[in-house]
Write a protein that holds these residues in place. Structure first.
Motif, PDB file in Angstrom:
ATOM      1  N   VAL A 193       0.855   1.165   1.589  1.00 23.42           N
ATOM      2  CA  VAL A 193       1.734   1.558   0.480  1.00 23.42           C
ATOM      3  C   VAL A 193       1.382   2.984   0.042  1.00 23.42           C
ATOM      4  O   VAL A 193       2.254   3.833  -0.170  1.00 23.42           O
ATOM      5  CB  VAL A 193       1.592   0.573  -0.708  1.00 23.42           C
ATOM      6  N   TYR A 194       0.086   3.243  -0.049  1.00 23.74           N
ATOM      7  CA  TYR A 194      -0.395   4.584  -0.436  1.00 23.74           C
ATOM      8  C   TYR A 194       0.033   5.603   0.617  1.00 23.74           C
ATOM      9  O   TYR A 194       0.482   6.711   0.278  1.00 23.74           O
ATOM     10  CB  TYR A 194      -1.909   4.500  -0.550  1.00 23.74           C
ATOM     11  N   ASP A 195      -0.058   5.231   1.889  1.00 23.50           N
ATOM     12  CA  ASP A 195       0.385   6.125   2.964  1.00 23.50           C
ATOM     13  C   ASP A 195       1.877   6.433   2.814  1.00 23.50           C
ATOM     14  O   ASP A 195       2.302   7.583   2.960  1.00 23.50           O
ATOM     15  CB  ASP A 195       0.105   5.465   4.327  1.00 23.50           C
ATOM     16  N   ALA A 236      -1.870  13.889  -6.572  1.00 26.01           N
ATOM     17  CA  ALA A 236      -2.921  14.437  -7.437  1.00 26.01           C
ATOM     18  C   ALA A 236      -4.264  13.779  -7.133  1.00 26.01           C
ATOM     19  O   ALA A 236      -5.326  14.406  -7.228  1.00 26.01           O
ATOM     20  CB  ALA A 236      -2.546  14.231  -8.903  1.00 26.01           C
ATOM     21  N   ASN A 237      -4.204  12.510  -6.753  1.00 28.74           N
ATOM     22  CA  ASN A 237      -5.431  11.783  -6.421  1.00 28.74           C
ATOM     23  C   ASN A 237      -6.080  12.366  -5.162  1.00 28.74           C
ATOM     24  O   ASN A 237      -7.296  12.552  -5.098  1.00 28.74           O
ATOM     25  CB  ASN A 237      -5.071  10.306  -6.216  1.00 28.74           C
ATOM     26  N   ARG A 238      -5.267  12.668  -4.161  1.00 31.29           N
ATOM     27  CA  ARG A 238      -5.821  13.282  -2.929  1.00 31.29           C
ATOM     28  C   ARG A 238      -6.453  14.638  -3.259  1.00 31.29           C
ATOM     29  O   ARG A 238      -7.485  15.012  -2.719  1.00 31.29           O
ATOM     30  CB  ARG A 238      -4.718  13.535  -1.897  1.00 31.29           C
ATOM     31  N   LEU A 284     -15.673   4.775  -0.171  1.00 31.62           N
ATOM     32  CA  LEU A 284     -15.327   3.353  -0.276  1.00 31.62           C
ATOM     33  C   LEU A 284     -13.833   3.221  -0.572  1.00 31.62           C
ATOM     34  O   LEU A 284     -13.365   3.663  -1.620  1.00 31.62           O
ATOM     35  CB  LEU A 284     -16.172   2.707  -1.373  1.00 31.62           C
ATOM     36  N   GLY A 285     -13.083   2.622   0.355  1.00 29.01           N
ATOM     37  CA  GLY A 285     -11.636   2.551   0.225  1.00 29.01           C
ATOM     38  C   GLY A 285     -11.029   3.855   0.711  1.00 29.01           C
ATOM     39  O   GLY A 285     -10.399   4.612  -0.021  1.00 29.01           O
ATOM     40  N   THR A 286     -11.253   4.092   1.990  1.00 25.50           N
ATOM     41  CA  THR A 286     -10.920   5.361   2.630  1.00 25.50           C
ATOM     42  C   THR A 286      -9.435   5.676   2.653  1.00 25.50           C
ATOM     43  O   THR A 286      -9.013   6.797   2.423  1.00 25.50           O
ATOM     44  CB  THR A 286     -11.427   5.289   4.082  1.00 25.50           C
ATOM     45  N   VAL A 343     -15.388   3.405   4.564  1.00 31.27           N
ATOM     46  CA  VAL A 343     -15.327   1.941   4.460  1.00 31.27           C
ATOM     47  C   VAL A 343     -13.944   1.544   3.967  1.00 31.27           C
ATOM     48  O   VAL A 343     -13.458   2.099   2.969  1.00 31.27           O
ATOM     49  CB  VAL A 343     -16.383   1.403   3.459  1.00 31.27           C
ATOM     50  N   ASP A 344     -13.324   0.607   4.646  1.00 35.67           N
ATOM     51  CA  ASP A 344     -12.033   0.095   4.180  1.00 35.67           C
ATOM     52  C   ASP A 344     -11.876  -1.320   4.731  1.00 35.67           C
ATOM     53  O   ASP A 344     -12.426  -1.643   5.782  1.00 35.67           O
ATOM     54  CB  ASP A 344     -10.869   0.982   4.652  1.00 35.67           C
ATOM     55  N   ASN A 345     -11.104  -2.150   4.030  1.00 31.88           N
ATOM     56  CA  ASN A 345     -10.917  -3.515   4.528  1.00 31.88           C
ATOM     57  C   ASN A 345      -9.616  -3.687   5.293  1.00 31.88           C
ATOM     58  O   ASN A 345      -9.283  -4.799   5.685  1.00 31.88           O
ATOM     59  CB  ASN A 345     -11.011  -4.532   3.379  1.00 31.88           C
TER      60      ASN A 345
HETATM   61  C1  LIG Z   1      -4.941   3.750  -2.967  1.00 27.45           C
HETATM   62  S1  LIG Z   1      -5.865   3.797  -1.472  1.00 27.45           S
HETATM   63  C2  LIG Z   1      -6.993   5.156  -1.781  1.00 27.45           C
HETATM   64  C3  LIG Z   1      -7.435   5.870  -0.522  1.00 27.45           C
HETATM   65  C4  LIG Z   1      -8.391   7.035  -0.757  1.00 27.45           C
HETATM   66  N1  LIG Z   1      -9.615   6.602  -1.407  1.00 27.45           N
HETATM   67  C5  LIG Z   1      -7.761   8.110  -1.591  1.00 27.45           C
HETATM   68  O1  LIG Z   1      -8.003   8.115  -2.788  1.00 27.45           O
HETATM   69  O2  LIG Z   1      -6.997   8.920  -1.082  1.00 27.45           O
HETATM   70  C6  LIG Z   1      -6.934   2.389  -1.707  1.00 27.45           C
HETATM   71  C7  LIG Z   1      -7.715   2.029  -0.464  1.00 27.45           C
HETATM   72  O3  LIG Z   1      -8.674   1.023  -0.788  1.00 27.45           O
HETATM   73  C8  LIG Z   1      -8.664   0.022   0.215  1.00 27.45           C
HETATM   74  N2  LIG Z   1      -9.109  -1.208  -0.402  1.00 27.45           N
HETATM   75  C9  LIG Z   1      -8.495  -1.927  -1.389  1.00 27.45           C
HETATM   76  N3  LIG Z   1      -9.229  -2.995  -1.724  1.00 27.45           N
HETATM   77  C10 LIG Z   1     -10.326  -2.955  -0.936  1.00 27.45           C
HETATM   78  C11 LIG Z   1     -11.470  -3.785  -0.805  1.00 27.45           C
HETATM   79  N4  LIG Z   1     -11.613  -4.884  -1.568  1.00 27.45           N
HETATM   80  N5  LIG Z   1     -12.403  -3.464   0.111  1.00 27.45           N
HETATM   81  C12 LIG Z   1     -12.275  -2.350   0.883  1.00 27.45           C
HETATM   82  N6  LIG Z   1     -11.210  -1.531   0.812  1.00 27.45           N
HETATM   83  C13 LIG Z   1     -10.257  -1.821  -0.083  1.00 27.45           C
HETATM   84  C14 LIG Z   1      -7.244  -0.037   0.707  1.00 27.45           C
HETATM   85  O4  LIG Z   1      -7.150  -0.579   2.009  1.00 27.45           O
HETATM   86  C15 LIG Z   1      -6.851   1.423   0.642  1.00 27.45           C
HETATM   87  O5  LIG Z   1      -7.099   2.069   1.851  1.00 27.45           O
END
Ligand SMILES: C[S@@+](CC[C@H](N)C(=O)[O-])C[C@H]1O[C@@H](n2cnc3c(N)ncnc32)[C@H](O)[C@@H]1O
Length: 265
Positions: A20-22, A54-56, A77-79, A103-105
């Protein structure tokens, strides 16, 4: 040689936060369900795309600041699906010896990251869930790249709002910062419920309809994630106000998300 990794079910029929973010960032690694979820979010708050951009930009600025401050190890964390510039590109532009553990799930994130990350010993991707911090901390790839006796930058950028309170997000933050050396940094960005209460409820409700946990929090609740750390200037502020260095910092009248960087004393 044949790829012996087990086949994974990407569940493309339902939205996933990374995809969704992509979609919000204008990427191509998303499916109809993700685009529908992005559209539902935009319907409740037309600014969600501004927030993603803005977050990026905030991520780029905090990584640059951390590298300039001398930190050479990064844990992202949450790449998210790789989006240039990625953390290692930003960090290594300042410090070519910087290392990054991603790290991402989401299996799609790790598949893309494996394909795109440079070969060599400076980056790794771990497919794991943040709700199980031990699985990350004990992963051999993590242990190979992160030495907790030296300062580390822990990046929790737009991820903690995907964790409900029952998952104990503050405790999870502590699992990473607790063993970290003095001088380590914690960067957080997080949707701010008090910045746009009605939109926060709308976006959260739309996400829940797609099966995604999205929990904007008030500033006071986000501040608690930094307990025991020293927040660096300008504190926890709307993303466009965090050390802006160009127009991509975003428009503070639109971006209802906070960002902050703190240092372990
Ligand atoms: C909104 S994106 C943010 C990506 C990046 N950090 C950025 O700010 O550009 C949130 C990311 O967190 C990952 N994510 C969400 N819940 C997670 C979890 N419980 N464990 C690991 N990754 C998670 C999602 O798969 C997604 O890639």
């Amino acid at each position: 040689m044949a790829d012996e990794r087990p086949q994974v079910d990407l569940r493309t029929d339902r939205p996933h936060p990374a995809r969704v973010y992509d979609a919000l960032l204008g990427g191509k690694d998303n499916f109809a369900a993700d685009r529908a979820a992005a559209a539902a979010g935009i319907e409740r708050s037309p600014e969600v795309r501004d927030i993603a951009l803005a977050n990026r930009a905030f991520l780029r600025r905090v990584v640059t600041e951390a590298a300039r401050a001398g930190v050479r190890q990064f844990v992202d964390l949450g790449t998210g699906i790789p989006t240039s510039p990625n953390v290692h590109e930003v960090a290594q532009a300042v410090a070519p010896d910087a290392t990054v553990v991603y790290v991402d799930n989401d299996p799609i994130v790790s598949a893309h990251a494996r394909a795109l990350l440079p070969a060599g010993a400076t980056t790794a991707i771990i497919e794991a869930d943040l709700r199980d911090p031990d699985a990350i901390l004990d992963d051999p790839k993590f242990r190979a790249l992160v030495d907790f006796s030296r300062p580390v930058a822990v990046l929790m950028v737009a991820i903690l709002h995907h964790l409900p309170n029952e998952a104990d997000p503050a405790g999870i933050v502590g699992r990473f910062l607790g063993p970290a050396a003095p001088g380590s940094l914690l960067a957080i960005s997080h949707l701010g419920a008090d910045l746009a209460p009605e939109k926060a409820v709308g976006v959260s409700t739309a996400a829940a309809q797609g099966g995604i946990t999205l929990l904007p929090r008030d500033r006071a609740d986000i501040l608690r994630f930094f307990t025991g750390l020293d927040l660096l200037d300008p504190g926890l502020v709307p993303l466009p106000l965090w050390r802006p260095d160009g127009p991509d910092a975003g428009d503070v009248t639109k971006v209802w998300s906070y960002g902050g960087l703190a240092r372990k004393p």
